[in-house]
Design a protein around this motif. Structure first.
Motif, short mmCIF file in Angstrom:
data_model
loop_
_atom_site.label_atom_id
_atom_site.label_comp_id
_atom_site.label_asym_id
_atom_site.label_seq_id
_atom_site.Cartn_x
_atom_site.Cartn_y
_atom_site.Cartn_z
N ILE A 5 25.34 13.15 48.25
CA ILE A 5 26.58 12.37 48.23
C ILE A 5 27.54 13.00 47.23
O ILE A 5 27.16 13.33 46.10
N PHE A 6 28.77 13.16 47.66
CA PHE A 6 29.81 13.81 46.88
C PHE A 6 30.89 12.79 46.54
O PHE A 6 31.53 12.24 47.43
N TYR A 7 31.07 12.53 45.24
CA TYR A 7 32.10 11.61 44.77
C TYR A 7 33.28 12.44 44.29
O TYR A 7 33.14 13.29 43.41
N THR A 8 34.45 12.16 44.84
CA THR A 8 35.58 13.04 44.55
C THR A 8 36.90 12.33 44.75
O THR A 8 36.97 11.19 45.23
N ARG A 13 39.56 18.15 40.19
CA ARG A 13 38.63 19.28 40.12
C ARG A 13 37.54 19.17 41.19
O ARG A 13 36.76 20.10 41.37
N GLY A 14 37.49 18.05 41.88
CA GLY A 14 36.54 17.91 42.98
C GLY A 14 36.70 18.99 44.03
O GLY A 14 35.76 19.28 44.78
N ARG A 15 37.86 19.62 44.08
CA ARG A 15 38.08 20.68 45.06
C ARG A 15 37.15 21.87 44.79
O ARG A 15 36.76 22.59 45.71
N ILE A 16 36.79 22.07 43.53
CA ILE A 16 35.84 23.14 43.20
C ILE A 16 34.50 22.85 43.85
O ILE A 16 33.88 23.71 44.48
N VAL A 17 34.04 21.61 43.70
CA VAL A 17 32.73 21.23 44.22
C VAL A 17 32.75 21.17 45.75
O VAL A 17 31.77 21.54 46.41
N ARG A 18 33.85 20.73 46.32
CA ARG A 18 33.96 20.75 47.79
C ARG A 18 33.74 22.17 48.31
O ARG A 18 33.03 22.38 49.29
N TRP A 19 34.37 23.13 47.66
CA TRP A 19 34.20 24.53 48.07
C TRP A 19 32.72 24.92 47.97
O TRP A 19 32.17 25.52 48.90
N GLY A 25 26.46 25.00 52.90
CA GLY A 25 26.27 24.71 54.32
C GLY A 25 25.29 23.59 54.63
O GLY A 25 24.74 23.54 55.73
N GLN A 26 25.09 22.67 53.71
CA GLN A 26 24.20 21.54 53.93
C GLN A 26 25.01 20.27 54.21
O GLN A 26 26.13 20.12 53.72
N PRO A 27 24.44 19.33 54.99
CA PRO A 27 25.17 18.08 55.25
C PRO A 27 25.35 17.28 53.97
O PRO A 27 24.46 17.22 53.12
N TYR A 28 26.52 16.68 53.83
CA TYR A 28 26.77 15.83 52.67
C TYR A 28 27.74 14.73 53.07
O TYR A 28 28.50 14.85 54.03
N GLU A 29 27.67 13.65 52.33
CA GLU A 29 28.56 12.51 52.55
C GLU A 29 29.60 12.49 51.45
O GLU A 29 29.27 12.69 50.28
N THR A 30 30.84 12.24 51.81
CA THR A 30 31.93 12.19 50.83
C THR A 30 32.32 10.75 50.55
O THR A 30 32.54 9.97 51.48
N GLU A 31 32.41 10.40 49.29
CA GLU A 31 32.98 9.12 48.87
C GLU A 31 34.21 9.43 48.03
O GLU A 31 34.11 9.96 46.93
N VAL A 32 35.38 9.13 48.58
CA VAL A 32 36.63 9.35 47.86
C VAL A 32 36.84 8.19 46.89
O VAL A 32 36.78 7.03 47.27
N ILE A 33 37.07 8.55 45.62
CA ILE A 33 37.30 7.54 44.58
C ILE A 33 38.78 7.53 44.23
O ILE A 33 39.28 8.46 43.60
N PRO A 34 39.52 6.50 44.67
CA PRO A 34 40.95 6.42 44.29
C PRO A 34 41.06 6.32 42.77
O PRO A 34 40.17 5.78 42.09
N PRO A 48 29.39 7.85 33.61
CA PRO A 48 29.92 7.00 32.55
C PRO A 48 31.26 7.46 32.00
O PRO A 48 31.99 6.67 31.40
N MET A 49 31.61 8.75 32.21
CA MET A 49 32.90 9.24 31.76
C MET A 49 34.04 8.72 32.64
O MET A 49 35.21 8.82 32.28
N GLY A 50 33.71 8.19 33.81
CA GLY A 50 34.75 7.74 34.73
C GLY A 50 35.60 8.89 35.22
O GLY A 50 36.82 8.79 35.33
N LYS A 51 34.93 10.02 35.53
CA LYS A 51 35.62 11.23 35.98
C LYS A 51 34.99 11.72 37.27
O LYS A 51 33.77 11.63 37.45
N VAL A 52 35.80 12.27 38.15
CA VAL A 52 35.30 12.98 39.31
C VAL A 52 35.48 14.47 39.05
O VAL A 52 36.34 14.86 38.26
N PRO A 53 34.64 15.28 39.71
CA PRO A 53 33.64 14.97 40.72
C PRO A 53 32.27 14.66 40.12
O PRO A 53 32.01 14.89 38.94
N ALA A 54 31.40 14.16 41.01
CA ALA A 54 29.99 14.00 40.72
C ALA A 54 29.26 14.13 42.04
O ALA A 54 29.85 13.94 43.10
#
Length: 211
Positions: A5-8, A13-19, A25-34, A48-54
């Protein structure tokens, strides 16, 4: 539900992890955090930092972009993005150099904060010009962080060069521009950008139609 699961937020900076996720090439689920929910109790339980990505992989949570890139390379060795034995010194050296001195130097420079010469020794990067010179020398002598082969380190180090270049926060040295252009050709990089741009477009309020 995917095991990964990808929180972004697509404007982070979540764009780094998306790349990186597209590279493995593995399946993943995205949870967008407004951004108005990023300090919510639910997300702070993830980071706990309240920062994306994770990311959450099974029962394990990983935060910090450089750590996520390194973790995913290790967790999915079939992608061939981790270091070979003779690449480990360069891989870890430059991955952590980018996560520490480079990001600090570029951020401080962008904010207009420059250490005085007598205080440079207090900072891991010394000064901004030294960081630029070190990176310029590195990519003037090789195509990728570990030499001729792309690895997970290039996802992170490359992002720390491409983003500042895009916004005029790094000088356009020939070595940086050539490195950026090589990375832009990667199919996974292009896919990741397309996904995030679509998410940004979907989040925009609809424009009123002319009467």
């Amino acid at each position: 539900m995917a095991d990964l699961i990808f929180y972004t937020n697509p404007q982070s900076r979540g764009r780094i992890v998306r790349w990186m996720l597209e590279e493995i090439g593995q399946p993943y689920e995205t949870e967008v955090i407004p951004y108005d929910q990023i300090k919510s109790e639910r997300f702070v339980a993830i980071n706990p930092m309240g920062k994306v990505p994770a990311i959450k992989h099974g029962d394990h949570v990983v935060t910090e972009c450089a750590a996520i890139c390194a973790y995913l390379a290790d967790a999915f060795p079939q992608a061939g993005l981790g270091p070979r034995d003779d690449e480990k010194a360069d891989y870890y050296r430059w991955l952590f150099y980018a996560a520490g001195p480079v990001e600090a130097a570029v951020s401080n420079q962008a904010m207009g904060w420059v250490p005085t010469p007598e205080r440079e020794r207090m900072f891991g990067y010394g000064n901004f010009d030294k960081v630029v010179a070190v990176l310029d020398e590195l990519f003037s002598s090789r195509d990728y962080v570990c030499g001729e082969r792309f690895t997970a380190a290039d996802v992170y180090v490359g992002s720390q060069i491409m983003f500042p270049l895009q916004f005029g926060m790094l000088p356009e040295r020939d070595s940086f521009v050539s490195y950026r252009d090589r990375l832009h050709q990667r199919a996974a990089y292009r896919r990741a950008n397309e996904i995030d741009e679509q998410l940004i477009a979907q989040a925009q309020p609809a424009q009123p139609q002319p009467a």
